[in-house]
Design a protein around this motif. Structure first.
Motif, PDB file in Angstrom:
ATOM      1  N   ASP A 105       1.080  -1.247   0.143  1.00 25.21           N
ATOM      2  CA  ASP A 105       0.033  -0.076   0.007  1.00 25.21           C
ATOM      3  C   ASP A 105       1.089   1.133   0.032  1.00 25.21           C
ATOM      4  OD1 ASP A 105       0.801   0.421   2.527  1.00 25.21           O
ATOM      5  OD2 ASP A 105      -0.739  -0.440   3.579  1.00 25.21           O
ATOM      6  N   ASP A 106       0.420   2.478   0.061  1.00 33.81           N
ATOM      7  CA  ASP A 106       1.031   3.620   0.091  1.00 33.81           C
ATOM      8  C   ASP A 106       2.023   3.782   0.986  1.00 33.81           C
ATOM      9  OD1 ASP A 106      -0.321   4.186  -2.332  1.00 33.81           O
ATOM     10  OD2 ASP A 106      -1.629   5.586  -0.934  1.00 33.81           O
ATOM     11  N   ALA A 107       1.709   3.292   2.383  1.00 35.48           N
ATOM     12  CA  ALA A 107       2.756   3.530   3.560  1.00 35.48           C
ATOM     13  C   ALA A 107       3.977   2.558   3.145  1.00 35.48           C
ATOM     14  CB  ALA A 107       1.884   3.024   4.613  1.00 35.48           C
ATOM     15  N   GLN A 108       3.493   1.365   2.881  1.00 36.14           N
ATOM     16  CA  GLN A 108       4.712   0.602   2.403  1.00 36.14           C
ATOM     17  C   GLN A 108       5.725   1.033   1.298  1.00 36.14           C
ATOM     18  OE1 GLN A 108       1.729  -2.839   2.228  1.00 36.14           O
ATOM     19  NE2 GLN A 108       3.219  -4.013   3.172  1.00 36.14           N
ATOM     20  N   LEU A 109       5.183   1.495   0.413  1.00 34.92           N
ATOM     21  CA  LEU A 109       5.906   2.234  -0.715  1.00 34.92           C
ATOM     22  C   LEU A 109       6.544   3.321  -0.199  1.00 34.92           C
ATOM     23  CD1 LEU A 109       3.326   1.887  -3.749  1.00 34.92           C
ATOM     24  CD2 LEU A 109       5.353   0.679  -3.534  1.00 34.92           C
ATOM     25  N   ALA A 110       5.879   4.147   0.412  1.00 32.32           N
ATOM     26  CA  ALA A 110       7.013   5.458   0.992  1.00 32.32           C
ATOM     27  C   ALA A 110       8.108   4.956   1.795  1.00 32.32           C
ATOM     28  CB  ALA A 110       5.978   6.338   1.700  1.00 32.32           C
ATOM     29  N   ASN A 111       7.769   3.893   2.611  1.00 32.97           N
ATOM     30  CA  ASN A 111       8.836   3.395   3.408  1.00 32.97           C
ATOM     31  C   ASN A 111      10.152   2.802   2.549  1.00 32.97           C
ATOM     32  OD1 ASN A 111       7.959   4.102   5.983  1.00 32.97           O
ATOM     33  ND2 ASN A 111       6.558   2.164   6.101  1.00 32.97           N
ATOM     34  N   ALA A 112       9.580   1.925   1.493  1.00 25.98           N
ATOM     35  CA  ALA A 112      10.455   1.498   0.498  1.00 25.98           C
ATOM     36  C   ALA A 112      11.413   2.429  -0.022  1.00 25.98           C
ATOM     37  CB  ALA A 112       9.682   0.711  -0.459  1.00 25.98           C
ATOM     38  N   LYS A 113      10.750   3.725  -0.458  1.00 28.21           N
ATOM     39  CA  LYS A 113      11.347   4.893  -1.176  1.00 28.21           C
ATOM     40  C   LYS A 113      12.455   5.349  -0.260  1.00 28.21           C
ATOM     41  CE  LYS A 113       7.493   6.188  -4.226  1.00 28.21           C
ATOM     42  NZ  LYS A 113       6.598   7.104  -4.551  1.00 28.21           N
ATOM     43  N   GLU A 114      12.037   5.282   1.152  1.00 32.15           N
ATOM     44  CA  GLU A 114      13.083   5.998   2.038  1.00 32.15           C
ATOM     45  C   GLU A 114      14.371   5.121   2.190  1.00 32.15           C
ATOM     46  OE1 GLU A 114      14.637   8.934   3.548  1.00 32.15           O
ATOM     47  OE2 GLU A 114      12.549   9.116   4.022  1.00 32.15           O
ATOM     48  N   ILE A 115      13.930   3.721   2.155  1.00 33.44           N
ATOM     49  CA  ILE A 115      15.123   2.651   2.280  1.00 33.44           C
ATOM     50  C   ILE A 115      16.145   2.799   1.078  1.00 33.44           C
ATOM     51  CG2 ILE A 115      15.801   0.283   2.394  1.00 33.44           C
ATOM     52  CD1 ILE A 115      13.019  -0.096   3.789  1.00 33.44           C
ATOM     53  N   VAL A 116      15.354   2.912  -0.236  1.00 33.51           N
ATOM     54  CA  VAL A 116      16.110   3.173  -1.486  1.00 33.51           C
ATOM     55  C   VAL A 116      16.990   4.339  -1.383  1.00 33.51           C
ATOM     56  CG1 VAL A 116      15.988   3.334  -3.865  1.00 33.51           C
ATOM     57  CG2 VAL A 116      14.741   1.717  -2.636  1.00 33.51           C
ATOM     58  N   ALA A 117      16.529   5.543  -1.033  1.00 30.82           N
ATOM     59  CA  ALA A 117      17.109   7.034  -1.041  1.00 30.82           C
ATOM     60  C   ALA A 117      18.216   6.694  -0.166  1.00 30.82           C
ATOM     61  CB  ALA A 117      16.043   7.787  -0.626  1.00 30.82           C
ATOM     62  N   GLY A 132      18.410  -4.247   1.971  1.00 34.40           N
ATOM     63  CA  GLY A 132      17.674  -3.266   2.893  1.00 34.40           C
ATOM     64  C   GLY A 132      16.302  -3.558   2.789  1.00 34.40           C
ATOM     65  N   VAL A 133      15.720  -3.389   1.551  1.00 35.39           N
ATOM     66  CA  VAL A 133      14.153  -3.704   1.223  1.00 35.39           C
ATOM     67  C   VAL A 133      13.716  -5.163   1.439  1.00 35.39           C
ATOM     68  CG1 VAL A 133      12.416  -3.587  -0.383  1.00 35.39           C
ATOM     69  CG2 VAL A 133      13.916  -1.974  -0.318  1.00 35.39           C
ATOM     70  N   ALA A 134      14.287  -6.162   1.362  1.00 37.23           N
ATOM     71  CA  ALA A 134      14.262  -7.504   1.758  1.00 37.23           C
ATOM     72  C   ALA A 134      14.308  -7.676   3.088  1.00 37.23           C
ATOM     73  CB  ALA A 134      15.305  -8.315   0.825  1.00 37.23           C
ATOM     74  N   THR A 135      15.050  -7.178   3.664  1.00 35.49           N
ATOM     75  CA  THR A 135      15.308  -7.415   5.160  1.00 35.49           C
ATOM     76  C   THR A 135      13.869  -6.681   5.960  1.00 35.49           C
ATOM     77  OG1 THR A 135      17.535  -7.285   5.094  1.00 35.49           O
ATOM     78  CG2 THR A 135      16.603  -6.771   7.326  1.00 35.49           C
ATOM     79  N   SER A 136      13.428  -5.478   5.515  1.00 32.76           N
ATOM     80  CA  SER A 136      12.374  -4.801   6.115  1.00 32.76           C
ATOM     81  C   SER A 136      11.046  -5.758   5.598  1.00 32.76           C
ATOM     82  CB  SER A 136      12.336  -3.467   5.627  1.00 32.76           C
ATOM     83  OG  SER A 136      11.260  -2.829   6.326  1.00 32.76           O
ATOM     84  N   LEU A 137      11.020  -5.969   4.478  1.00 25.95           N
ATOM     85  CA  LEU A 137       9.981  -7.077   4.107  1.00 25.95           C
ATOM     86  C   LEU A 137       9.795  -8.133   5.094  1.00 25.95           C
ATOM     87  CD1 LEU A 137      10.139  -7.098   0.422  1.00 25.95           C
ATOM     88  CD2 LEU A 137       8.087  -6.429   1.729  1.00 25.95           C
ATOM     89  N   GLU A 219      13.861 -11.706  -1.796  1.00 22.99           N
ATOM     90  CA  GLU A 219      14.930 -11.357  -2.865  1.00 22.99           C
ATOM     91  C   GLU A 219      14.168 -10.627  -4.020  1.00 22.99           C
ATOM     92  OE1 GLU A 219      19.589 -11.743  -4.109  1.00 22.99           O
ATOM     93  OE2 GLU A 219      18.460 -13.491  -3.055  1.00 22.99           O
ATOM     94  N   GLN A 220      13.382 -11.453  -4.721  1.00 21.92           N
ATOM     95  CA  GLN A 220      12.819 -11.086  -5.975  1.00 21.92           C
ATOM     96  C   GLN A 220      11.994 -10.160  -5.888  1.00 21.92           C
ATOM     97  OE1 GLN A 220      13.377 -12.578  -9.403  1.00 21.92           O
ATOM     98  NE2 GLN A 220      12.813 -10.545  -9.597  1.00 21.92           N
ATOM     99  N   GLN A 221      11.087  -9.995  -4.918  1.00 16.51           N
ATOM    100  CA  GLN A 221      10.225  -8.580  -4.825  1.00 16.51           C
ATOM    101  C   GLN A 221      11.071  -7.636  -4.426  1.00 16.51           C
ATOM    102  OE1 GLN A 221       6.869  -8.904  -2.016  1.00 16.51           O
ATOM    103  NE2 GLN A 221       5.918  -7.099  -2.876  1.00 16.51           N
ATOM    104  N   ALA A 222      11.922  -7.457  -3.538  1.00 15.66           N
ATOM    105  CA  ALA A 222      12.832  -6.348  -3.118  1.00 15.66           C
ATOM    106  C   ALA A 222      13.531  -5.968  -4.500  1.00 15.66           C
ATOM    107  CB  ALA A 222      13.815  -7.004  -2.181  1.00 15.66           C
ATOM    108  N   ALA A 223      14.080  -6.914  -5.383  1.00 13.02           N
ATOM    109  CA  ALA A 223      14.826  -6.492  -6.408  1.00 13.02           C
ATOM    110  C   ALA A 223      13.946  -5.653  -7.324  1.00 13.02           C
ATOM    111  CB  ALA A 223      15.390  -7.695  -7.328  1.00 13.02           C
ATOM    112  N   ASP A 224      12.555  -6.157  -7.520  1.00 13.46           N
ATOM    113  CA  ASP A 224      11.650  -5.437  -8.362  1.00 13.46           C
ATOM    114  C   ASP A 224      11.232  -4.061  -7.809  1.00 13.46           C
ATOM    115  OD1 ASP A 224      11.409  -7.509  -9.954  1.00 13.46           O
ATOM    116  OD2 ASP A 224       9.657  -8.564  -9.080  1.00 13.46           O
ATOM    117  N   ILE A 225      11.122  -3.985  -6.416  1.00 12.89           N
ATOM    118  CA  ILE A 225      10.730  -2.637  -5.798  1.00 12.89           C
ATOM    119  C   ILE A 225      11.916  -1.856  -6.130  1.00 12.89           C
ATOM    120  CG2 ILE A 225      10.695  -1.364  -3.697  1.00 12.89           C
ATOM    121  CD1 ILE A 225       9.279  -3.872  -2.507  1.00 12.89           C
ATOM    122  N   VAL A 226      13.233  -2.181  -5.788  1.00  9.95           N
ATOM    123  CA  VAL A 226      14.278  -1.347  -6.074  1.00  9.95           C
ATOM    124  C   VAL A 226      14.384  -0.718  -7.651  1.00  9.95           C
ATOM    125  CG1 VAL A 226      16.877  -1.117  -5.955  1.00  9.95           C
ATOM    126  CG2 VAL A 226      15.617  -2.086  -4.108  1.00  9.95           C
TER     127      VAL A 226
END
Length: 230
Positions: A105-117, A132-137, A219-226
């Protein structure tokens, strides 16, 4: 670390400034609390309010909602967007084992953006961002979790379930997505040869989880997000 890998916990999600009402839940197996400490497992099932939060966190209550990308549906992406990192950059060793996915959802995407940034700011690059994203997932399903009250294991909080008592920072700091991400990547950079390690090994060295292989499934979903957010 969580001893009951399958249990659901209700959670209070927080942003940097404001504590919200129940906004998500973590399917938490192997929370990382900094250096290890183990709590007795909770054996009772989630109460009615927690079940509603679980549905929100996992997307079960959002049937019929129009979504626009694999980031929100949880489905894998098939094409590399122009100018984005390649799969070889993101997953140089290939994924290990069966993969899991959750809708975001939007909250998760916002947090993913912060990790990537923060991965960009800290210099760990695309591969570090995937870790980082996989760990937080795994730790929080990308929700910035406040204290869970009676359900909390020790004092773990935030995107990475970092423990203030283990030296990760104050409760306010570890529930600040930017600070928490910076602390995670700072610890990751101290792991010798982390870029060449399997994701689950690199994450586990930082997190000291009771379930060291659980990180690999994201790992795969984290890679897609990044790939889409980079």
């Amino acid at each position: 670390m969580k001893l009951d890998f399958t249990r659901w916990l209700p959670a209070i999600a927080k942003d940097r400034r404001t504590a919200l009402s129940i906004a998500g839940v973590a399917a938490l197996g192997g929370l990382a609390f900094g250096p290890a400490a183990v709590a007795a497992p909770v054996t009772s099932g989630p109460h009615e309010g927690a079940r509603a939060a679980i549905d929100l966190a996992t997307g079960k209550g959002r049937q019929g909602v129009t979504v626009e990308s694999g980031l929100t549906t949880g489905t894998p992406t098939t094409e590399v967007p122009a100018g984005k990192p390649s799969t070889d950059d993101l997953i140089p060793r290939g994924v290990e084992g069966a993969q899991s996915r959750v809708p975001l959802d939007d909250a998760q995407l916002a947090n993913a953006k912060e990790i990537v940034a923060e991965a960009k700011r800290s210099g760990v690059g695309e591969r570090g961002a995937v870790i980082g994203v996989a760990t937080s997932l795994q730790e929080s399903k990308l929700y910035n979790l406040g204290h869970l009250g009676a359900y909390n294991d020790h004092d773990s909080q935030g995107l990475f379930q970092q423990r203030p008592s283990s030296g990760w920072g104050t409760p306010e700091q570890v529930t600040d997505p930017r600070y928490a991400s910076r602390a995670f990547f700072g610890a990751l950079k101290n792991v010798h040869g982390w870029r060449d390690l399997p994701l689950t090994t690199a994450a586990q060295t930082v997190q000291v989880s009771a379930y060291p292989y659980a990180y690999a499934q994201w790992e795969q979903q984290a890679a897609d997000i990044v790939q889409q957010l980079w």
